[in-house]
Design a protein around this motif. Structure first.
Motif, PDB file in Angstrom:
ATOM      1  N   ASP A 134      60.125  28.824  55.775  1.00 10.57           N
ATOM      2  CA  ASP A 134      59.891  30.051  55.011  1.00 10.57           C
ATOM      3  C   ASP A 134      60.503  31.161  55.070  1.00 10.57           C
ATOM      4  OD1 ASP A 134      57.532  28.640  54.198  1.00 10.57           O
ATOM      5  OD2 ASP A 134      56.158  29.631  55.487  1.00 10.57           O
ATOM      6  N   ILE A 135      61.261  31.338  56.250  1.00  9.42           N
ATOM      7  CA  ILE A 135      62.284  32.493  56.372  1.00  9.42           C
ATOM      8  C   ILE A 135      63.353  32.216  55.648  1.00  9.42           C
ATOM      9  CG2 ILE A 135      63.942  33.642  58.032  1.00  9.42           C
ATOM     10  CD1 ILE A 135      61.591  33.114  59.939  1.00  9.42           C
ATOM     11  N   VAL A 136      64.080  31.003  55.525  1.00 11.16           N
ATOM     12  CA  VAL A 136      65.179  30.411  54.967  1.00 11.16           C
ATOM     13  C   VAL A 136      64.982  30.676  53.344  1.00 11.16           C
ATOM     14  CG1 VAL A 136      66.500  28.605  54.059  1.00 11.16           C
ATOM     15  CG2 VAL A 136      65.923  28.756  56.343  1.00 11.16           C
ATOM     16  N   GLN A 137      63.742  30.627  52.732  1.00  9.41           N
ATOM     17  CA  GLN A 137      63.346  30.720  51.407  1.00  9.41           C
ATOM     18  C   GLN A 137      63.283  32.179  50.974  1.00  9.41           C
ATOM     19  OE1 GLN A 137      63.248  28.701  48.934  1.00  9.41           O
ATOM     20  NE2 GLN A 137      62.607  30.384  47.602  1.00  9.41           N
ATOM     21  N   ARG A 138      62.763  33.064  51.862  1.00 12.60           N
ATOM     22  CA  ARG A 138      62.736  34.454  51.847  1.00 12.60           C
ATOM     23  C   ARG A 138      64.166  34.960  51.785  1.00 12.60           C
ATOM     24  NH1 ARG A 138      58.253  35.474  56.504  1.00 12.60           N
ATOM     25  NH2 ARG A 138      56.409  34.573  55.407  1.00 12.60           N
ATOM     26  N   VAL A 139      64.970  34.611  52.380  1.00 12.93           N
ATOM     27  CA  VAL A 139      66.264  35.037  52.187  1.00 12.93           C
ATOM     28  C   VAL A 139      66.880  34.666  51.115  1.00 12.93           C
ATOM     29  CG1 VAL A 139      68.630  35.343  53.420  1.00 12.93           C
ATOM     30  CG2 VAL A 139      66.654  35.240  54.761  1.00 12.93           C
ATOM     31  N   ALA A 140      66.903  33.432  50.629  1.00  9.07           N
ATOM     32  CA  ALA A 140      67.381  32.860  49.444  1.00  9.07           C
ATOM     33  C   ALA A 140      66.988  33.531  48.334  1.00  9.07           C
ATOM     34  CB  ALA A 140      67.200  31.333  49.351  1.00  9.07           C
ATOM     35  N   PRO A 154      67.289  23.337  57.999  1.00 11.32           N
ATOM     36  CA  PRO A 154      68.350  23.282  56.763  1.00 11.32           C
ATOM     37  C   PRO A 154      68.372  24.755  56.134  1.00 11.32           C
ATOM     38  CG  PRO A 154      67.297  21.330  56.728  1.00 11.32           C
ATOM     39  CD  PRO A 154      66.252  22.143  57.536  1.00 11.32           C
ATOM     40  N   ALA A 155      69.410  25.110  55.811  1.00 14.07           N
ATOM     41  CA  ALA A 155      69.480  26.441  55.152  1.00 14.07           C
ATOM     42  C   ALA A 155      70.414  26.576  54.095  1.00 14.07           C
ATOM     43  CB  ALA A 155      69.801  27.625  56.053  1.00 14.07           C
ATOM     44  N   PRO A 156      70.452  25.628  52.936  1.00 12.76           N
ATOM     45  CA  PRO A 156      71.460  25.465  51.836  1.00 12.76           C
ATOM     46  C   PRO A 156      71.493  26.647  51.242  1.00 12.76           C
ATOM     47  CG  PRO A 156      69.276  24.477  51.313  1.00 12.76           C
ATOM     48  CD  PRO A 156      69.240  24.700  52.750  1.00 12.76           C
ATOM     49  N   PRO A 270      69.362  26.259  69.059  1.00  8.65           N
ATOM     50  CA  PRO A 270      70.179  27.618  68.711  1.00  8.65           C
ATOM     51  C   PRO A 270      69.302  28.326  67.675  1.00  8.65           C
ATOM     52  CG  PRO A 270      70.983  25.466  67.497  1.00  8.65           C
ATOM     53  CD  PRO A 270      69.933  25.130  68.646  1.00  8.65           C
ATOM     54  N   LEU A 271      69.464  29.503  67.916  1.00 14.21           N
ATOM     55  CA  LEU A 271      68.757  30.231  66.560  1.00 14.21           C
ATOM     56  C   LEU A 271      69.790  30.898  65.797  1.00 14.21           C
ATOM     57  CD1 LEU A 271      65.798  32.390  68.727  1.00 14.21           C
ATOM     58  CD2 LEU A 271      65.586  30.080  67.291  1.00 14.21           C
ATOM     59  N   HIS A 272      69.600  30.784  64.684  1.00 10.58           N
ATOM     60  CA  HIS A 272      70.681  31.486  63.428  1.00 10.58           C
ATOM     61  C   HIS A 272      70.082  32.662  62.960  1.00 10.58           C
ATOM     62  CE1 HIS A 272      72.658  27.155  63.280  1.00 10.58           C
ATOM     63  NE2 HIS A 272      72.941  27.906  64.344  1.00 10.58           N
ATOM     64  N   ILE A 273      70.949  33.561  62.622  1.00 10.47           N
ATOM     65  CA  ILE A 273      70.849  34.616  61.488  1.00 10.47           C
ATOM     66  C   ILE A 273      71.286  34.000  60.104  1.00 10.47           C
ATOM     67  CG2 ILE A 273      71.361  37.174  60.800  1.00 10.47           C
ATOM     68  CD1 ILE A 273      71.757  37.471  63.684  1.00 10.47           C
ATOM     69  N   GLY A 274      70.470  34.044  59.177  1.00  3.40           N
ATOM     70  CA  GLY A 274      70.851  33.637  58.053  1.00  3.40           C
ATOM     71  C   GLY A 274      70.814  34.911  56.710  1.00  3.40           C
ATOM     72  N   LEU A 275      71.953  34.861  55.924  1.00  2.00           N
ATOM     73  CA  LEU A 275      71.836  35.833  54.844  1.00  2.00           C
ATOM     74  C   LEU A 275      72.402  35.378  53.709  1.00  2.00           C
ATOM     75  CD1 LEU A 275      75.356  37.555  55.459  1.00  2.00           C
ATOM     76  CD2 LEU A 275      74.233  36.625  57.464  1.00  2.00           C
ATOM     77  N   ARG A 276      72.580  35.874  52.562  1.00  2.00           N
ATOM     78  CA  ARG A 276      72.986  35.175  51.308  1.00  2.00           C
ATOM     79  C   ARG A 276      74.365  35.537  51.179  1.00  2.00           C
ATOM     80  NH1 ARG A 276      68.667  37.912  50.471  1.00  2.00           N
ATOM     81  NH2 ARG A 276      69.758  40.059  49.843  1.00  2.00           N
ATOM     82  N   ASP A 277      74.980  36.789  51.445  1.00  2.00           N
ATOM     83  CA  ASP A 277      76.248  36.941  51.348  1.00  2.00           C
ATOM     84  C   ASP A 277      76.677  38.258  52.025  1.00  2.00           C
ATOM     85  OD1 ASP A 277      78.973  37.103  50.280  1.00  2.00           O
ATOM     86  OD2 ASP A 277      78.352  38.255  48.813  1.00  2.00           O
ATOM     87  N   HIS A 278      77.723  37.911  52.979  1.00  2.00           N
ATOM     88  CA  HIS A 278      78.058  38.973  54.033  1.00  2.00           C
ATOM     89  C   HIS A 278      78.636  40.404  53.261  1.00  2.00           C
ATOM     90  CE1 HIS A 278      79.987  41.358  57.360  1.00  2.00           C
ATOM     91  NE2 HIS A 278      78.905  40.785  58.236  1.00  2.00           N
ATOM     92  N   ALA A 279      79.624  39.985  52.130  1.00  2.00           N
ATOM     93  CA  ALA A 279      80.366  40.867  51.549  1.00  2.00           C
ATOM     94  C   ALA A 279      79.265  41.800  50.853  1.00  2.00           C
ATOM     95  CB  ALA A 279      81.223  40.333  50.795  1.00  2.00           C
ATOM     96  N   SER A 280      78.076  41.384  50.438  1.00  2.00           N
ATOM     97  CA  SER A 280      77.293  42.271  49.774  1.00  2.00           C
ATOM     98  C   SER A 280      76.209  42.781  50.411  1.00  2.00           C
ATOM     99  CB  SER A 280      76.641  41.376  48.502  1.00  2.00           C
ATOM    100  OG  SER A 280      75.991  40.283  49.110  1.00  2.00           O
ATOM    101  N   LEU A 281      76.076  42.503  51.570  1.00  2.00           N
ATOM    102  CA  LEU A 281      75.154  43.279  52.840  1.00  2.00           C
ATOM    103  C   LEU A 281      75.321  44.798  52.773  1.00  2.00           C
ATOM    104  CD1 LEU A 281      74.777  41.087  55.912  1.00  2.00           C
ATOM    105  CD2 LEU A 281      73.156  41.645  54.022  1.00  2.00           C
ATOM    106  N   SER A 282      74.338  45.530  52.897  1.00  2.00           N
ATOM    107  CA  SER A 282      74.505  46.948  53.087  1.00  2.00           C
ATOM    108  C   SER A 282      75.004  47.178  54.489  1.00  2.00           C
ATOM    109  CB  SER A 282      73.006  47.524  52.997  1.00  2.00           C
ATOM    110  OG  SER A 282      72.528  47.099  54.162  1.00  2.00           O
TER     111      SER A 282
END
Length: 324
Positions: A134-140, A154-156, A270-282
């Motif tokens: 659900d976390i992967v989906q929230r970020v996506a 998986p975090a496509p 492992p625990l991962h941090i997932g994000l959509r796009d690092h360049a567009s992050l605040s």
């Protein structure tokens, strides 16, 4: 493309809510004729009727119903934008939406967030707990800026930043037939009933796939929504479980639980941090990622990125959970 006026949309919403142009005019402190003219101009621009006017008030056409939905969405977005910009004006510098799994929240993430906010008091963090898929989906879907989840999920489409490793251990009720051992292989657990977190959580997925690789399955007797509930149920003899070492150590008190080391390599998760796009992050979100992934000054507090949990001391008999 049509150009919409926010004031006209607000007046349209008021007319629908009041079921009367006259009542909406009184509410908005504007002449009824002015509202009527604005709505007529809007209908002319769209080329369709929005309201059916009659002696008892108004009814929405199909087009009017569609406009009402979108107008309310726009109104809500403008309100959120206004509130956030007011926050900036009053000195608040940003909001970071973080979605994290139970392991991260029960381990050192709250302490890390407290340290980060102490350094950056003008930043707010909205923290939401969930299971890893659900976390992967929230970020996506842009419902969260950052997600922290099990690395086996998986975090496509997401960019992945390694966060930390934790070590999974076996928890048994005291007196269990396996409790005399110092360590145990997962294969030796499959003849016993399990108490698991909800289906889809990263630990449940790890256990299920490990069992499938052995040509077997996990005998789930009870599913629960929290580590606290899982440990209480194990303590009462309803099964065994797999939990992170740090979660278990954080619950220590006198109790009827025993913990064993798990021999299988996948115990180091492992625990991962997932994000959509690092360049567009605040900028605040980028700073938070940098803070969370910096080397830990305390090696016993957590197994940081690239570090190994090997050599962690064997767990003793695990103490009692606090009462509700």
């Amino acid at each position: 493309m049509h150009r919409y006026d926010l004031v006209t949309l607000e007046l349209f919403i008021a007319v629908v809510e009041e079921q009367s142009i006259a009542a909406a005019a009184e509410r908005a402190h504007i002449a009824a004729s002015a509202i009527s003219r604005r709505i007529s101009e809007l209908e002319a621009m769209l080329g369709t009727e929005l309201l059916v006017r009659h002696s008892k008030g108004i009814d929405l056409t199909e087009a009017g119903t569609a406009l009402l939905h979108h107008a309310r969405t726009i109104q809500g977005s403008v309100a959120v934008m206004d509130a956030e910009l007011r926050d900036f004006a009053s000195g608040l510098r940003g909001l970071i939406r973080v979605s994290a799994n139970k392991s991260a929240i029960m381990e050192s993430l709250p302490m890390e967030l407290a340290g980060f906010l102490a350094l950056h008091p003008l930043i707010r963090i909205d923290l939401e707990e969930g299971i890893s898929p659900d976390i992967v989906q929230r970020v996506a879907s842009n419902q969260a800026d950052l997600g922290i989840f099990g690395g086996n999920i998986p975090a496509p489409g997401l960019q992945i930043v390694p966060y930390r490793h934790d070590e999974l251990v076996v928890v048994l009720p005291r007196g269990h037939v396996l409790s005399g051992r110092a360590s145990v292989a997962f294969a030796d657990l499959l003849d016993h009933d399990f108490v698991c977190l909800e289906r889809g959580s990263s630990i449940e997925t790890l256990c299920r796939r490990a069992a499938e690789d052995l040509g077997s399955e996990v005998r789930v007797r009870v599913r629960v929504g929290s580590f606290e509930g899982q440990l209480r149920i194990i303590e009462n003899g309803l099964g065994i479980g797999i939990v992170p070492r740090q979660v278990l150590e954080g619950q220590m008190r006198e109790t009827g639980l025993t913990a064993l080391a798990l021999k299988d390599p996948w115990r180091l998760r492992p625990l991962h941090i997932g994000l959509r796009d690092h360049a567009s992050l605040s900028r605040p979100a980028r700073r938070l990622i940098a803070y969370l992934t910096q080397p830990s000054p305390n090696a016993t507090a957590a197994c940081r990125t690239g570090a190994s949990c090997e050599g962690a001391p064997s767990l003793p008999s695990v103490p009692q959970l606090p009462s509700d």
